[in-house]
Design an enzyme around this catalytic site. Structure first.
Site, PDB file in Angstrom:
ATOM      1  CB  VAL A   1      -9.247  -1.651  -3.256  1.00  0.00           C
ATOM      2  CG1 VAL A   1      -8.926  -2.864  -2.189  1.00  0.00           C
ATOM      3  CG2 VAL A   1     -10.207  -0.567  -2.686  1.00  0.00           C
ATOM      4  CG  HIS A   2      -3.092  -2.286  -5.136  1.00  0.00           C
ATOM      5  ND1 HIS A   2      -3.320  -0.822  -5.121  1.00  0.00           N
ATOM      6  CD2 HIS A   2      -1.773  -2.613  -4.912  1.00  0.00           C
ATOM      7  CE1 HIS A   2      -2.065  -0.444  -4.740  1.00  0.00           C
ATOM      8  NE2 HIS A   2      -1.200  -1.420  -4.790  1.00  0.00           N
ATOM      9  NE  ARG A   3      -0.766  -0.437  -0.420  1.00  0.00           N
ATOM     10  CZ  ARG A   3       0.513  -0.529  -1.448  1.00  0.00           C
ATOM     11  NH1 ARG A   3       1.048  -1.404  -1.497  1.00  0.00           N
ATOM     12  NH2 ARG A   3       0.763   0.665  -2.104  1.00  0.00           N
TER      13      ARG A   3
END
Ligand code: UD1
Ligand code: UDP
Length: 349
Positions: A198-200
């Site tokens: 997850v990094h958005r």
């Protein structure tokens, strides 16, 4: 021919590892690292383990607001491009390093080649979508990974300099052998974990979304193994959600490329908001769930290789529980890097 390649973030180092060694067989390449990613786990590890040439210039763009980060890159790239005066500048993907590199070059009259051109999520609130659109509209050669990307460009009136090459990452995924030591190191078994990334911004910077994702991860049918981007770690801390990172969920620092591909191959499923990881997980045939409302890799969803779940706990858990076999992608006999290099070397008609 002299080519300046500009990279700055994790997926760009990996793409340069595929293209740069072959580019150097036919042209003089100068490599610039903008410094957007600077940590050992987001930058150095890829230069140590993949065949990426050492950067000729390493800038210090670092972290910051989009304006500050992009602005710093422009200021620092200017004199270097002036000194090097290349025939082409190559940029990859959709990060702030991509748009800064392209803009710095065109302002100096240097033509830009954009690798991974034409992708669209059609969500203009994503910083990456702005970067893609801007870069495509100022690039001279546009190398598209998919037919849909060619179509997207045509819809925006861009037809000249466009070439369907396929995705330069495909070959690298196929040719990367397993490194099973990574499973032993973390004490996880093949098929018995769900790999998460997850990094958005839309997931990390909204406490409600992040909370919802964490609750989903705790309710999935296998324990979640999560190489966590530092941005996400910081946000979980800031929103005081650390207490939700409990076993059997396993959170680790980001891993190297070969380790990541191994983890994707052996996972029960992959849940991710990453562009690169969704492509790779589908390519290796692991059931893939995209933690977003839309994707710029629409073919993966249209062909049933991946499922869009969004960020809501119930939707994610239901989708993964309903897991069914996904078709493996058709493997095409093409060489994206050869097509790009052949096109770049040709004289302007
Ligand atoms: C960037 C790209 C994104 C890409 C991703 C690949 C933009 C707008 N975003 O997102 O498209 O998918 O890279 O991973 O260009 N940080 C560190 N160490 C680092 C780098 C960053 O701790 O080496 C932390 C900092 O707190 C920073 C945050 O991560 O503020 C975000 O970094 P940034 O480069 O702005 O965006 P990414 O989320 O990494
Ligand atoms: N990746 C990696 N280690 C990790 C997470 C990702 O090597 O811990 C690789 C992954 O295999 C893919 C690329 O990084 O090749 C994707 O980068 P990221 O998810 O950061 O960016 P995006 O593709 O979304 O722009």
């Amino acid at each position: 021919m002299k080519v300046v390649t500009i990279v700055g973030a994790r997926p760009q180092f990996i793409k340069a590892a595929v293209v740069s060694p072959r580019l150097r067989q036919v042209a003089h390449e100068v490599l610039i690292h903008t410094g957007q990613h600077y940590d050992q786990t987001l930058s150095t590890v890829f230069f140590e383990h993949l065949p990426i040439p050492h950067p000729d210039y390493t800038l210090t763009a670092g972290s910051g607001t989009h304006g500050v980060q992009t602005g710093r890159m422009l200021v620092d790239l200017d004199p270097i491009l002036q000194r090097e005066a290349p025939d082409w500048v190559i940029v990859y993907g959709d990060t702030n390093s991509t748009v800064a590199g392209a803009l710095a070059a065109v302002k100096m009259g240097i033509p830009v080649a954009h690798v991974e051109a034409g992708l669209r999520s059609f969500n203009r609130s994503m910083p990456e979508e702005i970067n893609r659109v801007m870069t495509d509209h100022i690039a001279t050669r546009l190398y598209c990974p998919t037919q849909q990307a060619v179509h997207n460009l045509a819809q925006e009136g861009i037809r000249t300099g466009v070439k369907l090459t396929g995705d330069v990452m495909d070959t690298l995924v196929d040719q990367t052998p397993d490194n099973l030591a990574v499973l032993n190191r973390y004490g996880i078994d093949s098929g018995q974990y769900i790999l998460a990334t997850v990094h958005r911004a839309q997931n990390t910077d909204d406490s409600g979304h992040l909370h919802s994702l964490l609750q989903a991860f705790m309710a999935l049918p296998k324990p979640v193994f999560w190489p966590m981007h530092p941005r996400t770690r910081q946000k979980i801390h800031e929103f005081q959600l650390d207490a939700l990172l409990t076993p059997p969920m396993m959170v680790v620092d980001p891993v190297g490329y070969q380790e990541m591909i191994t983890l994707e191959r052996h996972a029960y499923a992959v849940v991710t908001d990453s562009g690169g990881v969704q492509r790779e997980a589908c390519r290796v045939g692991t059931p893939t769930y995209i933690l977003r409302e839309e994707t710029e890799w629409g073919e993966l969803v249209a062909t049933g290789q991946a499922v869009l779940t969004g960020w809501r706990t119930h939707d994610i858990v239901t989708a993964v529980r309903e897991q069914r076999a996904r078709p493996k992608p058709a493997i095409h006999a093409y060489d994206p890097v050869a097509m790009i290099l052949e096109d770049l070397l040709r004289k302007e008609e």
